[in-house]
Design an enzyme around this catalytic site. Sequence first.
Site, PDB file in Angstrom:
ATOM      1  N   GLU A  83      46.574 -85.075 -44.016  1.00 39.89           N
ATOM      2  CA  GLU A  83      47.405 -85.985 -44.827  1.00 39.89           C
ATOM      3  C   GLU A  83      46.699 -87.295 -45.144  1.00 39.89           C
ATOM      4  OE1 GLU A  83      51.404 -86.136 -43.439  1.00 39.89           O
ATOM      5  OE2 GLU A  83      51.702 -88.228 -44.008  1.00 39.89           O
ATOM      6  N   GLU A 112      53.270 -90.225 -50.129  1.00 42.21           N
ATOM      7  CA  GLU A 112      54.288 -91.134 -49.587  1.00 42.21           C
ATOM      8  C   GLU A 112      54.102 -92.560 -50.090  1.00 42.21           C
ATOM      9  OE1 GLU A 112      52.913 -90.592 -45.368  1.00 42.21           O
ATOM     10  OE2 GLU A 112      53.173 -92.742 -45.282  1.00 42.21           O
ATOM     11  N   ASN A 169      61.111 -96.185 -44.150  1.00 40.66           N
ATOM     12  CA  ASN A 169      60.280 -97.021 -43.288  1.00 40.66           C
ATOM     13  C   ASN A 169      58.894 -97.151 -43.882  1.00 40.66           C
ATOM     14  OD1 ASN A 169      58.208 -95.123 -42.070  1.00 40.66           O
ATOM     15  ND2 ASN A 169      60.103 -94.004 -41.711  1.00 40.66           N
ATOM     16  N   ASP A 199      47.356 -86.952 -39.885  1.00 37.32           N
ATOM     17  CA  ASP A 199      47.627 -87.971 -40.908  1.00 37.32           C
ATOM     18  C   ASP A 199      46.687 -89.154 -40.729  1.00 37.32           C
ATOM     19  OD1 ASP A 199      48.684 -89.740 -42.707  1.00 37.32           O
ATOM     20  OD2 ASP A 199      50.682 -89.846 -41.807  1.00 37.32           O
ATOM     21  N   ALA A 200      45.852 -89.409 -41.758  1.00 37.57           N
ATOM     22  CA  ALA A 200      44.884 -90.514 -41.698  1.00 37.57           C
ATOM     23  C   ALA A 200      45.394 -91.773 -42.391  1.00 37.57           C
ATOM     24  CB  ALA A 200      43.566 -90.078 -42.324  1.00 37.57           C
ATOM     25  N   ASN A 201      46.587 -91.724 -42.965  1.00 41.51           N
ATOM     26  CA  ASN A 201      47.200 -92.916 -43.575  1.00 41.51           C
ATOM     27  C   ASN A 201      46.287 -93.635 -44.572  1.00 41.51           C
ATOM     28  OD1 ASN A 201      48.784 -92.678 -40.746  1.00 41.51           O
ATOM     29  ND2 ASN A 201      50.091 -93.543 -42.334  1.00 41.51           N
ATOM     30  N   LYS A 222      53.212 -83.564 -36.005  1.00 34.89           N
ATOM     31  CA  LYS A 222      52.145 -84.283 -36.729  1.00 34.89           C
ATOM     32  C   LYS A 222      51.640 -85.424 -35.856  1.00 34.89           C
ATOM     33  CE  LYS A 222      52.911 -86.999 -40.424  1.00 34.89           C
ATOM     34  NZ  LYS A 222      53.453 -87.230 -41.778  1.00 34.89           N
ATOM     35  N   LYS A 258      48.616 -88.852 -35.692  1.00 34.81           N
ATOM     36  CA  LYS A 258      47.753 -89.744 -36.442  1.00 34.81           C
ATOM     37  C   LYS A 258      46.290 -89.479 -36.117  1.00 34.81           C
ATOM     38  CE  LYS A 258      51.178 -91.768 -38.379  1.00 34.81           C
ATOM     39  NZ  LYS A 258      51.440 -91.500 -39.804  1.00 34.81           N
ATOM     40  N   TYR A 285      51.146 -91.382 -32.556  1.00 35.38           N
ATOM     41  CA  TYR A 285      50.596 -92.684 -32.939  1.00 35.38           C
ATOM     42  C   TYR A 285      49.636 -93.186 -31.871  1.00 35.38           C
ATOM     43  CZ  TYR A 285      54.062 -93.151 -36.659  1.00 35.38           C
ATOM     44  OH  TYR A 285      54.793 -92.965 -37.799  1.00 35.38           O
ATOM     45  N   HIS A 297      58.374 -87.806 -47.099  1.00 35.96           N
ATOM     46  CA  HIS A 297      58.124 -88.753 -46.002  1.00 35.96           C
ATOM     47  C   HIS A 297      59.441 -89.413 -45.593  1.00 35.96           C
ATOM     48  CE1 HIS A 297      57.669 -93.143 -45.136  1.00 35.96           C
ATOM     49  NE2 HIS A 297      56.691 -92.764 -44.348  1.00 35.96           N
ATOM     50  N   ASP A 328      58.569 -90.124 -51.162  1.00 37.21           N
ATOM     51  CA  ASP A 328      59.782 -90.481 -50.411  1.00 37.21           C
ATOM     52  C   ASP A 328      60.766 -91.100 -51.391  1.00 37.21           C
ATOM     53  OD1 ASP A 328      61.760 -91.708 -48.866  1.00 37.21           O
ATOM     54  OD2 ASP A 328      60.354 -92.448 -47.359  1.00 37.21           O
ATOM     55  N   GLU A 360      60.346 -84.688 -43.222  1.00 35.22           N
ATOM     56  CA  GLU A 360      59.724 -85.278 -42.040  1.00 35.22           C
ATOM     57  C   GLU A 360      60.809 -85.686 -41.042  1.00 35.22           C
ATOM     58  OE1 GLU A 360      57.262 -88.722 -42.934  1.00 35.22           O
ATOM     59  OE2 GLU A 360      56.018 -88.280 -41.190  1.00 35.22           O
ATOM     60  N   SER A 361      60.421 -85.890 -39.793  1.00 38.45           N
ATOM     61  CA  SER A 361      61.334 -86.427 -38.782  1.00 38.45           C
ATOM     62  C   SER A 361      60.528 -87.300 -37.828  1.00 38.45           C
ATOM     63  CB  SER A 361      61.984 -85.278 -38.010  1.00 38.45           C
ATOM     64  OG  SER A 361      62.707 -85.769 -36.901  1.00 38.45           O
TER      65      SER A 361
HETATM   66 MG    MG Z   1      51.913 -90.211 -43.579  1.00 44.16          MG
END
Ligand code: MG
Length: 389
Positions: A239, A265, A53, A213-215, A181, A183, A155, A322, A292, A341-342
Amino acid sequence: MRIVAIHDGILPISSSIRNAWIDFNQMDCSIVAVVSDVVRDHSPLVGYGFNSNGRYSQHDILRRRMIPRLLAAAPADLLDATGENLDPARAWDVMMANEKPGGHGERSVAVGVLDMALFDLAAKIADVPLARFVADRYGDGAPDERVSVYAAGGYYQPNKGLFELQDEMRGFLDAGYVRVKMKIGGAPLAEDLARIEAVLDVLGGNGDALAVDANGRFDLATALEYANALDPYQLAWYEEPSDPLDYATHAEIAAAYNGALATGENLFSHQDARNLVRYGNVRAERDIFQFDPALSYGLVEYLRTLAMLREHNISPRRCIPHGGHQFAVHLAAALHLGGNESYPNEFSPAGGFADDAVIDHGFLAPSSAPGIGIEEKAALYRAMRALHD
Ligand code: MG
């Protein structure tokens, strides 16, 4: 054995969730079915793949380049030394003919989908689960029985406040996860810290049970501001604080942050991964690598990445891919990775594990069906069957 047909399709995996960079309203993925002439129980064996994804479907690259190359190859050029099963590494070379190096873009995603399907098919021909197949062919022959998995969520969503966030995290714990985890970076720092503290409340204050996770959202100054604020919580990891290809910035953050950083990722080749290791000031004993395989040219390339990490004295246990998909669970078991990850609530029907999968104290056993076990995931299997029935 030979491949008689390859079908591809597009599967919507859209959702109302948002991270610090993108929303997922339009998200979809490519799915493929590789049909062989090997007949078992009166049906041909078929390998299935999909592209994890976070990257969109790759219809054009699949249809115009990768699939025609595989179908045009002499059957013997795709086989292993026995002549009775596929060699996905040879198929990889066929797919990548006439492709220049570098600029990996999303070509790696298209190859990853097909690589997954070819491995699924090869393990089915060998009549073993993928973890067993990969451990025998590329590992030490002794796959881990269980894989550590953590629940990714948290999220930003419309009408989601602290109460709903805590509720989501409680749901993960109730489902058997011990690490979660969430965001960050989609709200101001003060608001994110309130969100983090709300989740830590649910986790009994245990920072090691929470990753953030800050993407890839932050510039250096913001990443350092967050690093400074996060340090006391002693979180599992921080992350993708900065752009995934900006290794110098990553190196500066690593120099300032005491906890573990996680990234990878959005690095789609072993060369990109190597640049991270060379120039990103990664800490071999502490940091987490999230390449990933489904997004980055498949397992054939992932094995190159693991070899590169070993040359830099980085253990495969530092790798937690990922994606939250069945393919990576098998690879984690076979290659002794650190986990997987899940996404318990997202990216259905492609993401996630077998319908009857049990998460026990944060661990999951890979499916015991031949191949990846997509047949044990009814909604995804239906979509796959529709490609070739
Ligand atoms: Mg991430």
